[in-house]
Scaffold this motif. Structure first.
Motif, PDB file in Angstrom:
ATOM      1  N   GLU A  60       0.818  -1.207   0.000  1.00 53.92           N
ATOM      2  CA  GLU A  60       0.000   0.000   0.000  1.00 53.92           C
ATOM      3  C   GLU A  60       0.853   1.258   0.000  1.00 53.92           C
ATOM      4  N   ALA A  61       2.057   1.215   0.604  1.00 59.91           N
ATOM      5  CA  ALA A  61       2.960   2.366   0.547  1.00 59.91           C
ATOM      6  C   ALA A  61       3.441   2.587  -0.882  1.00 59.91           C
ATOM      7  N   LYS A  64       0.602   4.153  -2.925  1.00 63.01           N
ATOM      8  CA  LYS A  64       0.508   5.593  -2.696  1.00 63.01           C
ATOM      9  C   LYS A  64       1.600   6.337  -3.465  1.00 63.01           C
ATOM     10  N   GLY A 149      -9.793   5.466  -5.906  1.00 59.61           N
ATOM     11  CA  GLY A 149      -9.805   6.257  -4.686  1.00 59.61           C
ATOM     12  C   GLY A 149     -10.671   7.478  -4.825  1.00 59.61           C
ATOM     13  N   GLY A 154      -6.398   9.479   1.190  1.00 60.32           N
ATOM     14  CA  GLY A 154      -6.508   8.150   1.759  1.00 60.32           C
ATOM     15  C   GLY A 154      -5.764   7.142   0.899  1.00 60.32           C
ATOM     16  N   THR A 155      -5.659   5.914   1.394  1.00 64.67           N
ATOM     17  CA  THR A 155      -4.939   4.877   0.663  1.00 64.67           C
ATOM     18  C   THR A 155      -5.781   4.371  -0.495  1.00 64.67           C
ATOM     19  N   SER A 157      -6.948   1.915  -3.630  1.00 60.58           N
ATOM     20  CA  SER A 157      -6.879   0.502  -3.987  1.00 60.58           C
ATOM     21  C   SER A 157      -6.167   0.367  -5.324  1.00 60.58           C
ATOM     22  N   TRP A 158      -5.517  -0.767  -5.531  1.00 56.75           N
ATOM     23  CA  TRP A 158      -4.762  -1.040  -6.758  1.00 56.75           C
ATOM     24  C   TRP A 158      -5.227  -2.367  -7.321  1.00 56.75           C
ATOM     25  N   ASP A 170      -5.455  -3.433  -1.446  1.00 51.05           N
ATOM     26  CA  ASP A 170      -6.580  -2.538  -1.152  1.00 51.05           C
ATOM     27  C   ASP A 170      -6.450  -1.784   0.156  1.00 51.05           C
ATOM     28  N   GLY A 171      -5.416  -2.075   0.962  1.00 55.02           N
ATOM     29  CA  GLY A 171      -5.277  -1.354   2.219  1.00 55.02           C
ATOM     30  C   GLY A 171      -6.498  -1.458   3.118  1.00 55.02           C
ATOM     31  N   THR A 173      -9.553  -1.185   2.375  1.00 55.44           N
ATOM     32  CA  THR A 173     -10.662  -0.288   2.061  1.00 55.44           C
ATOM     33  C   THR A 173     -11.955  -1.078   1.878  1.00 55.44           C
TER      34      THR A 173
END
Length: 333
Positions: A60-61, A64, A149, A154-155, A157-158, A170-171, A173
Motif C-alpha cells: 500500500e505504501a 501511494k 480512490g 486516503g490509501t 486501492s490497486w 486494497d489497504g 478499504t
C-alpha cells in the motif's frame, strides 16, 4: 463480476478485441481515445523485476507512491473513482483499462508496480506469477493496472488484470475482503496438466482424494463442475465432503491443500484468511469436491476441484488449462 464461463470452452482466453470492449463496457473506446498515444512514451517497455531477496515496502505504501507519481494525463486514465464497478470485477482475461502497463507507465513507475506485485505476494509467489505473465502474455508490461480512490486522499486501492491473473492491494478499504476482492490465477499450458505451473496444487488436492474411503469418495466426487466464475458465498448447501467428517490424518491433508493455495500470497493476507477461517468454524466447515468432467488423460487425477465454506470459494479448473477463481472473505454470506 463477469458472466459465468462455460465449463467446456474458454472464450475469455481468446485474443478478441471486440470481446474485450464488451467486458470493459461502453466507455472503453472513449477511454482509449482520451489516453492513448502519449507522445514520446515507450511502447510496451519492460522494467526489471524485483531482485530475489530484495526487501520492498508494504504494497500500500508503494501504491501511494505510484499515485503521487502520476501526471494529470495518466490520472485521467488510471485513477478511477472508488465507486467504479471495475474495482470488484473479476475475469479470466480482461483489462481494467485499455492501456498496457508498458504503454502507460514510465520505466520508474513500472519499477514501483513490480514492487507492488512483490508486496502482495510471497517470494515464491512473485516468481510464479512473473513466469505465468511471461508465458501467457509476454510479461508484466502487457498487463494493465489502475488505482481507485477519492480526490480527498486516503490509501487508494490497486488492481492488476490480464490473461489468467488478477491481483489486488486494497489497504483494507474493503474490510470484509481478504484479498481486496475476487482474485484470479491460471496458466495457459493446455492439454497437458503436468506442463501447467499450478499442477502442484492439483497433486496436493488429489492426495486428499486418494486418502478417502469408498463412501467418502462417493460424496466428494461429482459428475459436473459448476461454472468456474460461480464464486458467490452461500450459507449452506456446499457440495462434496466436509473436512469435519474426515479423520484427523485426512483433515491434515486438507490443511496442506489450504497451505499450498495460500503460499503464493503475502503473509498478512494469509494470516487474515486463516483468522477468518478459524472465526467461522475452522477448517472443519470447508467442503472439498472433485468433478469427473474434463479429466485430462482419463487418469482419475481429477483436474477440476473446489473448496467451499462459509467464508470462501476456491474453484480450480485445470482443464483444458488452469483458471482459478477465488473469493475469500472475513465474514460469511
Amino acid at each position: 463480476m463477469d458472466r459465468d464461463v462455460s465449463k467446456n470452452t474458454c472464450p475469455e482466453c481468446e485474443p478478441n478485441p471486440g470481446r474485450r470492449k464488451l467486458i470493459l463496457g461502453a466507455g472503453a473506446t472513449a477511454l482509449a481515445a482520451a489516453a492513448g498515444g502519449i507522445a514520446g512514451w515507450p511502447r510496451a517497455h519492460a522494467a526489471e523485476p524485483v531482485a530475489k531477496g530484495t526487501k520492498v515496502p508494504p504494497a500500500e505504501a508503494s501504491v501511494k507512491r505510484l499515485l503521487e507519481s502520476l501526471t494529470a494525463e495518466q490520472k485521467k486514465v488510471a485513477f478511477l473513482p472508488a465507486t467504479d464497478p471495475r474495482l470488484t470485477r473479476a475475469g479470466a482475461n480482461w483489462h481494467v483499462i485499455p492501456q498496457q502497463i508498458g504503454q502507460l507507465y514510465t520505466p520508474e513507475q513500472q519499477r514501483i508496480i513490480h514492487e507492488i506485485v512483490r508486496g502482495v505476494t510471497s517470494e515464491e509467489g512473485y516468481d510464479l506469477f512473473l513466469r505465468q505473465m511471461k508465458d501467457d502474455s509476454g510479461g508484466l508490461e502487457h498487463f494493465s493496472c489502475a488505482l481507485f480512490g477519492t480526490p480527498e486522499g486516503g490509501t487508494p486501492s490497486w488492481l492488476l488484470t490480464g490473461r489468467h491473473l488478477t491481483l489486488r492491494a486494497d489497504g483494507n478499504t474493503l474490510p470484509d475482503a481478504v484479498f481486496g476482492g475476487p482474485v484470479i490465477y491460471g496458466h495457459g499450458a493446455t492439454g497437458n496438466e503436468k506442463a501447467n505451473l499450478f499442477y502442484y496444487q492439483t497433486q496436493v488436492a488429489n492426495e486428499v482424494f486418494q486418502a478417502l474411503d469408498g463412501k467418502q469418495r462417493e460424496k466428494a466426487l461429482l459428475p459436473m463442475a459448476p461454472a468456474e466464475s460461480s464464486i458467490r458465498l452461500k450459507k449452506n448447501g456446499f457440495a462434496g465432503v466436509a473436512a469435519g467428517e474426515l479423520s484427523r490424518d485426512q483433515r491434515e491433508l486438507v490443511g496442506k491443500v489450504m497451505q499450498k493455495l495460500l503460499a503464493p500470497y503475502r503473509e498478512p493476507d494469509v494470516r487474515e484468511a486463516m483468522a477468518a477461517l478459524q472465526a467461522n468454524g475452522g477448517l472443519e466447515t470447508v467442503h472439498l469436491s472433485f468433478y469427473r468432467n474434463e479429466d485430462l488423460g482419463n487418469d482419475r487425477e481429477w483436474d477440476i476441484w473446489r473448496l467451499e465454506g462459509p467464508t470462501l470459494v476456491w474453484h480450480f479448473r485445470g482443464a483444458p488449462h488452469v483458471h482459478t477463481w477465488v473469493n475469500f472473505r472475513t465474514r460469511p454470506a
